[in-house]
Design an enzyme around this catalytic site. Sequence first.
Site, PDB file in Angstrom:
ATOM      1  N   ASP A   1     -10.002  -2.701   0.639  1.00 32.49           N
ATOM      2  CA  ASP A   1      -8.826  -2.926   0.411  1.00 32.49           C
ATOM      3  C   ASP A   1      -8.291  -1.676  -0.968  1.00 32.49           C
ATOM      4  O   ASP A   1      -8.992  -1.888  -2.278  1.00 32.49           O
ATOM      5  CB  ASP A   1      -7.795  -4.054  -0.340  1.00 32.49           C
ATOM      6  CG  ASP A   1      -6.446  -4.192  -1.220  1.00 32.49           C
ATOM      7  OD1 ASP A   1      -6.158  -2.748  -0.835  1.00 32.49           O
ATOM      8  OD2 ASP A   1      -5.353  -4.310  -1.782  1.00 32.49           O
TER       9      ASP A   1
ATOM     10  N   ASP B   1       5.109  -8.103   0.230  1.00 28.40           N
ATOM     11  CA  ASP B   1       4.024  -7.653  -0.404  1.00 28.40           C
ATOM     12  C   ASP B   1       4.690  -6.682  -1.349  1.00 28.40           C
ATOM     13  O   ASP B   1       5.153  -5.676  -1.570  1.00 28.40           O
ATOM     14  CB  ASP B   1       2.919  -6.498   0.381  1.00 28.40           C
ATOM     15  CG  ASP B   1       2.095  -5.540  -0.535  1.00 28.40           C
ATOM     16  OD1 ASP B   1       2.183  -5.953  -1.293  1.00 28.40           O
ATOM     17  OD2 ASP B   1       0.949  -5.043   0.122  1.00 28.40           O
TER      18      ASP B   1
ATOM     19  N   LYS C   1      -3.755   8.018  -2.609  1.00 29.44           N
ATOM     20  CA  LYS C   1      -3.438   7.486  -1.375  1.00 29.44           C
ATOM     21  C   LYS C   1      -1.667   7.734  -0.684  1.00 29.44           C
ATOM     22  O   LYS C   1      -1.428   8.190   0.224  1.00 29.44           O
ATOM     23  CB  LYS C   1      -3.631   5.659  -1.505  1.00 29.44           C
ATOM     24  CG  LYS C   1      -3.218   5.122   0.155  1.00 29.44           C
ATOM     25  CD  LYS C   1      -2.736   3.406  -0.397  1.00 29.44           C
ATOM     26  CE  LYS C   1      -2.392   2.390   0.909  1.00 29.44           C
ATOM     27  NZ  LYS C   1      -2.559   1.463   0.573  1.00 29.44           N
TER      28      LYS C   1
ATOM     29  N   GLU D   1      -2.590  -4.019   6.317  1.00 30.78           N
ATOM     30  CA  GLU D   1      -2.615  -4.935   5.102  1.00 30.78           C
ATOM     31  C   GLU D   1      -1.690  -6.413   5.026  1.00 30.78           C
ATOM     32  O   GLU D   1      -2.327  -7.428   4.673  1.00 30.78           O
ATOM     33  CB  GLU D   1      -1.868  -4.197   3.730  1.00 30.78           C
ATOM     34  CG  GLU D   1      -3.321  -2.930   3.279  1.00 30.78           C
ATOM     35  CD  GLU D   1      -2.346  -1.703   2.233  1.00 30.78           C
ATOM     36  OE1 GLU D   1      -1.166  -2.131   2.129  1.00 30.78           O
ATOM     37  OE2 GLU D   1      -2.749  -0.582   2.020  1.00 30.78           O
TER      38      GLU D   1
END
Lengths: 618, 174
Positions: A25, A208, A87, A186
């Site tokens: 992850d 999320d 990211k 994800e």
Amino acid sequence: MALLQIAEPGQSTAPHQHRLAAGIDLGTTNSLIATVRSGLPDTLPNDGGEHLLPSVVHVTADGEFSVGRSALQYAGTDPDNTIISVKRLMGRGLEDMSAISNFSANQLVDSDSGMPSIRTAAGDLSPVQVSAEILRKLADRAEQALGGDLTGVVITVPAYFDEAQRQATKDAATLAGLKVLRLINEPTAAAVAYGLDSGEQGLHAIFDLGGGTFDISILRLTKGVFEVVATGGDSALGGDDMDRLLADWICAQAGLERSDKRLMAEVLTIARGVKEQLTEHNEAEVALGDRWQGSISRSEFEQLVSPLVERCLLACRRTLRDAGLKPSEIEQIVMVGGSTRVPRIREAVAEFFGRPPLTSIDPDRVVAIGTAVQANILAGNKPDADMLLLDVIPLSLGVETMGGLVEKIIDRNTTIPISRAQEFTTYKDGQTAMAIHVVQGERELVDDCRSLARFELRGIPPMVAGAARIRVTYQVDSDGLLGVTAEEVSSGVKSTIQVKPSYGLSDEQISGMLKSSIEHAREDVSARMLREQQVDAARAHEAVTAALAENGEQLLSREEIRRIEAALDSLDQAATSSDPELIKQAITAVDNLTQDFAARRMDASIAKALVGQELDEI
Amino acid sequence: MSQDYFSLFGLEPGFRVDNVRLTENFRRLQQAVHPDRFASASAQQQRLALTRTAEINDAYAVLRDPLKRAQYLLSTLRGLATDNQSTVSDPEFLMEQMDLREKLSDLDEQADAKSLSRFSEEIATRLQDKEDQLADAFADPEDRLTDIQKLILHLQFLQKLQFEIEQKEDKLYQ
């Protein structure tokens, strides 16, 4: 269930040893690695027992990297050489202000790759290089824990990640020397962690809420096949915003001046602690040293953050609308991300969907755990698993046509892999070249879409306008990565070009970086190449042997079998040599000889897949 | 793969498609050839799996969509591709188009979620109506070729309109 077992082509029927595989992850704030051991997936901790690796990289002037908590320590003292939230830069350009807002202006510089580079004391670094450091750190952790090299990894990306962002992620893995079995979304990983794939069918929502972003995804499951139906969210909404609101409240209560930056940072840290306490308790003490003492109740806190909760629900409503669904149609809601620990969030979600969300797996680790399950299957450790994750492309892919308009070649939400061709023609007499501009987005004007690549097809034989037939083929693989080919077909003269998106690194750049990183690690480059070829040889041998055993006699003549077996023998011989080139040639020889066989096997399994159904219906 | 799209999914060729069976068979084929099934196989098998799966996905996308399905059916049955530019004299539909365009631009002035979704439903009803007509026409493709070509243009127009409504709806949420 089908009466006939659905075919499992390509999987070895012979018993083989357990392959080491891991799920990663790769998060904005934290990253994790997980693997399946003795049938159970779990995240792997470092020596200190910590599972979360902060996604932070620090580099010294000598080019020494540190990753994680040790890098985070430099955030205050050496911010220019400490890279946080890399990211956000992956596959993005300098013009994407939202991506770069948390980087200081002089930290980012333009580069050839389209992505900004990060200026450090050790030189300019690509976001791909920085991410590779994080991946390497995690892989080292896994290889130590498992006692061997990883055969392959599965890495998660947000469902909305576009082609360039996925490509950048895969490049980072290549650079870290990892074989990517698959990039998965994800939310899908989170659903897998809860075993939702074992149900027959249904619609599920993945909620999320992380530190800085909120994502909501709707997944449909049908007999082991997962599809992403819709995704949405808010890229600037998360737990950090709760901390900020709470910090504002503290400042107002204590009558503090907001101009003191150091003090504000301190208040923010206190606010985060208070928020965490209110997860367990109904009341929390707020102590600002000797400046101010007070307390806040959970309901006061909930009042403060209620606008944020509303924004979450708004995004949920919108995403459901996109999917054409009502909240009551959702069967399970999976909670992901540390901020879903806040009780008010859980309540609001339960009220909205009319049922309590799933919270039994640690929301920080749920994505990594699901990814490990998928990695284990893809590595071939569970040959009878029938779980299949189907992805769709999040944005349409098109080509620029006359007048700055976009002609869509592949629509968004198309299941991948996909390849589709469209024919174009020349508009001038004697035209010998054509520019092809690959774009991504939903709008009709090129200027409103994102440019992915440009290239020219040359060598078109001169013809009158409109006579040439230029076939442009887009192919998107199962990781969502695009390849574009153009050829002139009418004259039989073919000219083909493969492009990579302009937002990625070229293969040469990657192999260059890879080489220098290996040299840096003082590893022998040729030894590594030899090892890779030997692994490939073993893989090819195993695959062909298994295929022969399964249906060689049905599909091949005795002579064909004899020739393939001879080629396998030569492959075995070549594999014992120390010349990688020789092994490569032997693999190619086997490949060429079995091409037809492989195609016949594939046709057979296609036929068999539907035969199962005929029996099913009797 | 020389197989036509219909037989690939074990279906009878025709405009009316058993959607349940189509989707069911699509998933079965995916289970058999998806590249994930070959993640640890040789590079050759992986390439083959990728190509086949892409073909299956493409065929599925065509059969699932009424407009694409009609165009495909026409091209395989008649050996001619539908030409977007071909102008078929169709004054009635021209009026309908102008009327709908006007409605859409009226909505520009005061777009709210409710009236947009009402308009979208109206278009959906019209689309369904055209699909039914197409199914009839395809029952007799030799004689009703012009009808088929006309109806395909109607579908094209209505789908584009539907897309524009969706874009307006998206703007409301921004």
